[in-house]
Motif scaffolding. Structure first.
Motif, PDB file in Angstrom:
ATOM      1  N   GLU A 106      42.225  -1.030  26.275  1.00  0.00           N
ATOM      2  CA  GLU A 106      42.640  -0.645  24.840  1.00  0.00           C
ATOM      3  C   GLU A 106      41.485  -0.927  23.853  1.00  0.00           C
ATOM      4  O   GLU A 106      41.109  -0.387  22.978  1.00  0.00           O
ATOM      5  CB  GLU A 106      43.723  -1.559  24.168  1.00  0.00           C
ATOM      6  CG  GLU A 106      45.124  -1.071  24.903  1.00  0.00           C
ATOM      7  CD  GLU A 106      45.159  -2.192  25.960  1.00  0.00           C
ATOM      8  OE1 GLU A 106      44.257  -2.801  26.337  1.00  0.00           O
ATOM      9  OE2 GLU A 106      46.547  -1.934  26.655  1.00  0.00           O
ATOM     10  N   GLN A 109      38.662   1.611  24.322  1.00  0.00           N
ATOM     11  CA  GLN A 109      39.143   2.824  23.618  1.00  0.00           C
ATOM     12  C   GLN A 109      38.560   2.773  22.088  1.00  0.00           C
ATOM     13  O   GLN A 109      38.212   3.758  21.643  1.00  0.00           O
ATOM     14  CB  GLN A 109      40.485   3.060  23.807  1.00  0.00           C
ATOM     15  CG  GLN A 109      40.892   3.409  25.198  1.00  0.00           C
ATOM     16  CD  GLN A 109      42.391   3.641  25.244  1.00  0.00           C
ATOM     17  OE1 GLN A 109      43.002   3.753  24.196  1.00  0.00           O
ATOM     18  NE2 GLN A 109      42.784   3.971  26.581  1.00  0.00           N
ATOM     19  N   ASP A 110      38.867   1.578  21.610  1.00  0.00           N
ATOM     20  CA  ASP A 110      38.303   1.618  20.128  1.00  0.00           C
ATOM     21  C   ASP A 110      36.977   1.450  19.904  1.00  0.00           C
ATOM     22  O   ASP A 110      36.364   2.209  19.031  1.00  0.00           O
ATOM     23  CB  ASP A 110      39.084   0.388  19.496  1.00  0.00           C
ATOM     24  CG  ASP A 110      40.533   0.657  19.070  1.00  0.00           C
ATOM     25  OD1 ASP A 110      40.950   1.466  19.107  1.00  0.00           O
ATOM     26  OD2 ASP A 110      41.182  -0.462  18.815  1.00  0.00           O
ATOM     27  N   ALA A 143      46.199   4.361  20.495  1.00  0.00           N
ATOM     28  CA  ALA A 143      45.641   3.061  21.224  1.00  0.00           C
ATOM     29  C   ALA A 143      45.906   1.883  20.450  1.00  0.00           C
ATOM     30  O   ALA A 143      46.063   1.972  19.334  1.00  0.00           O
ATOM     31  CB  ALA A 143      44.100   3.085  21.405  1.00  0.00           C
ATOM     32  N   ARG A 144      46.620   0.988  21.292  1.00  0.00           N
ATOM     33  CA  ARG A 144      47.112  -0.167  20.719  1.00  0.00           C
ATOM     34  C   ARG A 144      46.549  -1.526  21.166  1.00  0.00           C
ATOM     35  O   ARG A 144      46.748  -1.438  22.462  1.00  0.00           O
ATOM     36  CB  ARG A 144      48.692  -0.060  20.488  1.00  0.00           C
ATOM     37  CG  ARG A 144      49.110   1.075  19.943  1.00  0.00           C
ATOM     38  CD  ARG A 144      50.754   0.854  19.469  1.00  0.00           C
ATOM     39  NE  ARG A 144      51.410   2.074  18.869  1.00  0.00           N
ATOM     40  CZ  ARG A 144      51.405   2.084  17.543  1.00  0.00           C
ATOM     41  NH1 ARG A 144      50.750   1.226  16.841  1.00  0.00           N
ATOM     42  NH2 ARG A 144      51.733   2.853  16.894  1.00  0.00           N
ATOM     43  N   ILE A 145      46.242  -2.453  20.621  1.00  0.00           N
ATOM     44  CA  ILE A 145      45.973  -3.789  21.129  1.00  0.00           C
ATOM     45  C   ILE A 145      47.082  -4.649  21.451  1.00  0.00           C
ATOM     46  O   ILE A 145      47.765  -4.667  20.136  1.00  0.00           O
ATOM     47  CB  ILE A 145      44.898  -4.618  20.365  1.00  0.00           C
ATOM     48  CG1 ILE A 145      43.587  -3.401  20.150  1.00  0.00           C
ATOM     49  CG2 ILE A 145      44.549  -5.825  20.951  1.00  0.00           C
ATOM     50  CD1 ILE A 145      42.499  -4.161  19.332  1.00  0.00           C
ATOM     51  N   ARG A 173      48.464   2.039  12.631  1.00  0.00           N
ATOM     52  CA  ARG A 173      48.174   0.546  13.569  1.00  0.00           C
ATOM     53  C   ARG A 173      48.163  -0.434  12.563  1.00  0.00           C
ATOM     54  O   ARG A 173      49.057  -1.321  12.872  1.00  0.00           O
ATOM     55  CB  ARG A 173      46.801   0.834  14.373  1.00  0.00           C
ATOM     56  CG  ARG A 173      46.946   1.544  15.656  1.00  0.00           C
ATOM     57  CD  ARG A 173      45.848   1.745  16.402  1.00  0.00           C
ATOM     58  NE  ARG A 173      45.377   0.457  16.779  1.00  0.00           N
ATOM     59  CZ  ARG A 173      44.136   0.409  17.663  1.00  0.00           C
ATOM     60  NH1 ARG A 173      43.506   1.124  17.629  1.00  0.00           N
ATOM     61  NH2 ARG A 173      43.756  -0.782  17.909  1.00  0.00           N
TER      62      ARG A 173
END
Length: 522
Positions: A106, A109-110, A143-145, A173
């Motif tokens: 993740e 992705q960021d 996308a999430r952490i 988010r």
């Protein structure tokens, strides 16, 4: 490249969008690092964030010069921005390698989004600030952490309206991490449709969007009785005061410039949600009241407020003027405002020596007579009495009700006062009182409104014009009415005046030319 206001706003929006993505994603990654999930990446993430802030300052500096000179130096911008952009891309590359070693997909992705935004910004500057197409981020593939939501304070159902997918993704988010339930749409029509179908506590609305701008969406919301109570916070890369004022005038609860300060974002959202809760509870309570009782209560409140306001206004204005204000014939004078005034100061010459030489009862008797006669003339000429200070009085004209001949009214009032004090002097001298009148008049802008605290309000005017009038009064010899040049210009064809030369007045840097009013022109 020559720019007008519209073009400059477009430049700001287009350049800030990728910058907001770089700053926003780096801040979220820093938050995750501080929570311990990717703590080893924190030093380089901070370095990345600092490069992004430097880049934002550089772009804003160029845009500020553009606003002044109507020319944007893209070559200089490209040269100066290349260093920070290259540093950002290099740091992102190092961080991606770390993320792969840590199996933090993740995070990778960021970091890809940050690199993409940096490349986009570089291309825009090099190609003349025309936003190139970028790979869209699907709202359903956010996308999430892996962190647990950390709700703090008020939470609610929030709708995010922004045509840029990356903006929607970042903001949703942030909100989800704070415990809010978030929905996102990409345009105004979809937002209006969703708001009519589902209960929403707060709308975060982008200003610049194709098809329907944030301004138009806001207008439609405030015009719809069913939706106008939903608080709206406008979000935009534009930070010009005109845009802020327009949004607030259209009914927005608040305005947040991009990139968002995380602490400020949480505070503003919490405050708006709390206001919404209070409004909802109040509306529910009002619905439960019987119709006749509600109407009676409203009428009583209105009458009490009317009487209270009338009583307060009568402390400062004539009864006729106070009633005119309450009836809606004049603006609320107690609200702070600016106005071009003609100000008159007057006091008695020899009063200090007089007060020291006679009994207090005699002083009060003279003041009562003097105040009564001067007060009657103030009301007769429809002036506003600002204050009594012993033998001194301050009166001004053109507020709260504007008058076309403020200077003339003031001089005529002063002449009437001089004549009336002349009559009183005859009787005063029989009792051994040596008193004379001095008057100073000036014209100019002042800030006016209520001054004080709850339970003790005064009505006051503040500005150079009041100081000038007071100093002229202090310089006036017995029987003189000293006026400034502006008053002379406004009344020269009506009254006989003589120059008394230039006066060095306390508190004023330059000498002031003053004139003595002799009387009406024949």
């Amino acid at each position: 490249m020559t720019t007008d206001r519209t073009t400059l706003n477009h430049l700001r929006h287009e350049l800030h969008t990728p910058l907001n993505h770089i700053i926003g994603y780096s801040e979220m990654l820093l938050e995750s690092a501080s929570e311990g999930s990717i703590v080893g990446m924190e030093p380089r993430l901070r370095e990345l964030h600092e490069y992004a802030q430097q880049l934002m300052l550089l772009v804003d500096e160029v845009l500020a010069r553009t606003r002044k000179d109507n020319e944007i130096d893209l070559r200089r911008l490209s040269t100066e921005a290349s260093g920070p952009i290259s540093s950002i891309i290099a740091v992102v590359g190092e961080l991606k390698a770390q993320a792969q070693q840590m199996a933090a997909a993740e995070v990778g992705q960021d970091l890809d989004r940050i690199a993409s935004a940096a490349h986009t910004l570089h291309t825009m500057i090099a190609d003349g600030v025309s936003a190139p197409p970028s790979a869209p981020i699907a709202d359903s593939d956010t996308a999430r952490i892996a962190v647990a939501p950390a709700p703090t304070g008020e939470t609610g159902n929030i709708l995010v309206v922004d045509d840029n997918a990356a903006n929607r993704e970042m903001l949703s988010r942030r909100l989800a991490r704070a415990g809010h339930r978030v929905q996102v749409v990409a345009n105004g029509p979809d937002a209006l449709t969703l708001l009519r179908q589902q209960p929403i506590d707060l709308v975060l609305l982008d200003v610049l969007m194709p098809e329907m701008s944030g301004y138009e969406v806001l207008q439609r919301l405030t015009a719809d009785e069913a939706l106008r109570e939903i608080p709206v916070v406008m979000i935009s890369a534009l930070d010009e005061m005109d845009s802020v004022v327009r949004c607030i005038e259209l009914g927005a609860e608040d305005y947040l410039p991009k990139p968002f300060d995380p602490v400020l974002l949480r505070a503003r959202i919490g405050a708006c949600l709390e206001k919404k809760r209070l409004r909802d509870r109040e509306a529910l309570h009002l619905q439960q009241l019987a119709e006749w009782n509600h109407k009676l209560e409203q009428r009583v409140k209105e009458q009490v407020a009317l009487l209270d306001r009338l009583g307060r206004l009568k402390r400062f204005f004539s009864p006729q003027l106070a009633e005119l204000i309450v009836a809606g014939g004049a603006d609320d004078p107690l609200a702070t405002h600016r106005r071009n005034l003609t100000v008159c100061f007057l006091d008695l010459r020899g009063f200090t020596a007089f007060a020291e030489s006679v009994e207090p009862e005699e002083v009060m008797s003279v003041l009562r007579e003097y105040h009564a006669e001067m007060g009657r003339l103030v009301m007769e000429h429809e002036g506003t009495l600002e204050r009594f200070t012993g033998d001194g009085m301050m009166v001004f004209f053109n507020d709260p009700v504007p008058v076309p001949n403020a200077a003339e009214r003031t001089v005529r009032m002063a002449l009437a006062m001089r004549k009336r004090v002349g009559d009183m002097i005859v009787s005063w001298r029989k009792m051994g009182y040596e008193l004379e009148l001095g008057v100073g008049i000036a014209q100019g802008y002042a800030t006016i409104g209520a001054i004080g605290y709850e339970g003790r309000w005064d009505y006051g005017a503040i500005g150079t014009v009041t100081n000038l009038a007071a100093r002229l009064c202090g310089e006036a010899k017995p029987g003189q009415i000293l006026v400034s040049k502006r008053v002379l210009a406004a009344t020269d064809d009506l009254f006989e005046l003589e120059s008394v030369g230039e006066l060095a007045l306390k508190g004023l840097h330059r000498p002031v030319t003053a004139y003595n009013v002799l009387g009406d022109k024949a």
